[in-house]
Scaffold this motif. Structure first.
Motif, PDB file in Angstrom:
ATOM      1  N   LYS A 112      -0.026   9.239  -9.365  1.00 50.89           N
ATOM      2  CA  LYS A 112      -1.260   8.692  -8.768  1.00 50.89           C
ATOM      3  C   LYS A 112      -2.276   8.349  -9.872  1.00 50.89           C
ATOM      4  O   LYS A 112      -2.196   8.865 -10.988  1.00 50.89           O
ATOM      5  N   ASP A 154      -3.137   6.075  -4.639  1.00 49.40           N
ATOM      6  CA  ASP A 154      -1.680   5.931  -4.633  1.00 49.40           C
ATOM      7  C   ASP A 154      -1.321   4.449  -4.749  1.00 49.40           C
ATOM      8  O   ASP A 154      -1.512   3.686  -3.792  1.00 49.40           O
ATOM      9  N   LYS A 181       1.121   3.054  -1.958  1.00 49.66           N
ATOM     10  CA  LYS A 181       0.841   3.124  -0.517  1.00 49.66           C
ATOM     11  C   LYS A 181       0.211   1.813  -0.015  1.00 49.66           C
ATOM     12  O   LYS A 181      -0.902   1.470  -0.386  1.00 49.66           O
ATOM     13  N   VAL A 203      -6.096   8.009  -1.575  1.00 49.17           N
ATOM     14  CA  VAL A 203      -5.605   9.092  -0.712  1.00 49.17           C
ATOM     15  C   VAL A 203      -6.625  10.218  -0.586  1.00 49.17           C
ATOM     16  O   VAL A 203      -6.664  10.913   0.432  1.00 49.17           O
ATOM     17  N   ASN A 218      -6.488  11.365   3.047  1.00 51.55           N
ATOM     18  CA  ASN A 218      -5.389  10.679   3.741  1.00 51.55           C
ATOM     19  C   ASN A 218      -5.728  10.130   5.127  1.00 51.55           C
ATOM     20  O   ASN A 218      -5.086  10.497   6.114  1.00 51.55           O
TER      21      ASN A 218
END
Ligand code: URP
Ligand code: ZN
Ligand code: ZN
Ligand code: ZN
Length: 455
Positions: free
Chosen positions: A48, A393, A396, A424, A436
């Motif tokens: 990350k 992230d 993602k 995140v 999240n």
């Protein structure tokens, strides 16, 4: 330590490297590879990015405007900010005739402090110099921690516009007292003439919002503001720059050695004027309007070159029913869009796609805003700085939709846009405020940021 973030890739405006971050009492205490410390909480950030929280230097929360009040309170706006990785929000406190500068800011601060979920700072928009006596208050405003003022070169009937003489007086006094003058640059007379012309011909759709304020309407005011800044040798910051000619004027002034800064917004970097022809065109109505593709590409180029220094949102949402007031007359559409949750994810996604570097995204969304506006403890991940941190992230994907947003606004102009990579977690001075998809902060956590003046 209160918190240790391990093995993440730290990204600042200048550097990218793998390290652990140790946080104590809301500050970054230590930074280094394989830190030998224990933490009450340990987060593994392998794979990350670890970034400084964004600083959104242009928002209008609970702002009386366009016959109503913008849809996000200080609570909703700063909650949405936290969920988009923004850990400092600058709001514009608008002075009303007869009010002092500190008085204006204190009133908004009193509204904001019980509600703010992330840190909050203010600029003051000056609308009236009270025969010049307000100039005597500039030093007090700087001492109070508000060393930046805005001049609206438009919005006459809203009672916010200042004329050129007032702008020049403010620029001069600003230079003397360490204040940075921000301008909303458009030409009000041209706009009025064009609006009257289009309405008289029955041209009432949102497209005519753009047509009444096309590129040259903004560029003229950019040139004029820059002219005064140069003539008075005073620093100038142009907010929400949205046109190519204005970007060229900023570039030229900077090349000549003048202290001229420019901000643009994600909506000007992503969309083009074609949105005003859409069924939901009124939702995109903001001032200055979104311009053509040539301007959009010029803004990206200026951003890459460093001739535009900051990206901010101009977050000023209105509900659908309010936007609908302009169904049959574009002049009745309240001006402004939501964006506070989208800015950092959008710019980081652009970095992820290779449009700019991650360092550049951090520079324009965090480091430069901190530097230009005197937030000395923010804008970077380094020992001693506030622990305003985003864990991101890059793998993602996230498709923006209203139901995933944390603003109170009932729609988003970003609906359906897919971003590559997404935050995140967000930490505000070491406190987890977004996790999240969920807001985990609390109203009243955010503190007023007392900023340093330019002297
Ligand atoms: O349309 C906009 N931008 N509304 C907010 C006020 C301003 O001009 O910044
Ligand atoms: Zn504006
Ligand atoms: Zn604005
Ligand atoms: Zn992707």
């Amino acid at each position: 330590m209160d918190l240790v973030i391990k093995n993440g890739t730290i990204v600042t405006a200048a550097e990218t490297y793998v390290a652990d971050v140790a946080i104590k009492d809301g500050k970054i205490a230590m930074l280094g590879k394989n830190l030998d410390v224990t933490g009450e909480k340990v987060v593994d950030a392998s794979g990350k990015l670890v970034l400084p929280g964004a600083i959104d230097v242009h928002t209008h929360l609970a702002m009386p405007f366009g016959g109503t009040v913008s849809a996000d309170s200080y609570l909703a706006g700063t909650r949405a900010a936290a969920c988009g990785g923004t850990t400092t929000v600058f709001d514009y406190a608008i002075q009303r005739k007869g009010q002092g500068i500190v008085e204006t800011v204190e009133a908004r601060r009193a509204m904001a402090e019980p509600e703010a979920c992330v840190d909050i700072a203010f600029h003051c928009a000056i609308t009236d110099l009270a025969g010049g006596s307000l100039l005597e208050e500039f030093e007090a405003a700087v001492s109070y921690g508000v060393p930046s003022f805005k001049c609206f070169m438009v919005y006459k009937k809203e009672g916010m516009m200042v004329d050129d003489g007032t702008l020049a007086q403010i620029l001069l006094k600003s230079k003397e007292t360490g204040v940075l003058t921000n301008v909303h640059a458009e030409n009000p007379d041209l706009i009025d003439i064009r609006i009257a012309e289009y309405l008289s011909r029955g041209k009432t759709s949102p497209w005519y919002h753009y047509m009444s304020r096309p590129e040259f309407v903004e560029a003229e005011a950019d040139h004029r503001a820059i002219h005064w800044a140069k003539a008075l040798n005073a620093p100038l910051y142009i907010v929400h720059l949205a046109n190519r000619e204005g970007a060229e004027a900023v570039t030229k002034a900077r090349d000549q050695g003048y202290e001229v800064y420019a901000e643009t917004c994600p909506q000007y970097l992503h969309f083009t004027k074609e949105v005003y022809k859409r069924e939901d065109g009124r939702n995109f109505v903001c001032s200055p309007p979104i311009k053509g593709e040539e301007s959009r590409e010029a803004l990206w180029a200026a951003l890459r070159r460093g001739d535009i220094q900051t990206v901010a949102t101009d977050h000023c949402p209105f509900q659908s029913y309010e936007k609908d007031w302009g169904k049959d007359d574009f002049t009745k559409i309240p001006n402004g869009c939501a964006g506070i949750e989208n800015m950092y994810p959008y710019m980081l996604s652009a970095a992820n796609e290779g449009k700019i570097t991650f360092n550049k995204a951090v520079e324009v969304c965090s480091a430069n805003p901190a530097k230009i506006f005197g937030c000395t403890e923010k804008g970077t991940v380094s020992p001693g700085a506030d622990a305003d941190i985003v864990i991101y992230d890059p793998e993602k994907d996230f498709t923006i939709s209203r139901d995933k947003m944390h603003s109170d606004c009932d729609h988003t102009i970003w609906e359906g846009v897919t971003l590559h990579g997404y935050p995140v977690q967000t930490y505000s001075r070491g406190k987890l405020v977004y996790d999240n998809g969920n807001f985990t902060g609390e109203p009243g956590w955010g503190k007023f940021v007392k900023r340093a003046g330019r002297k």
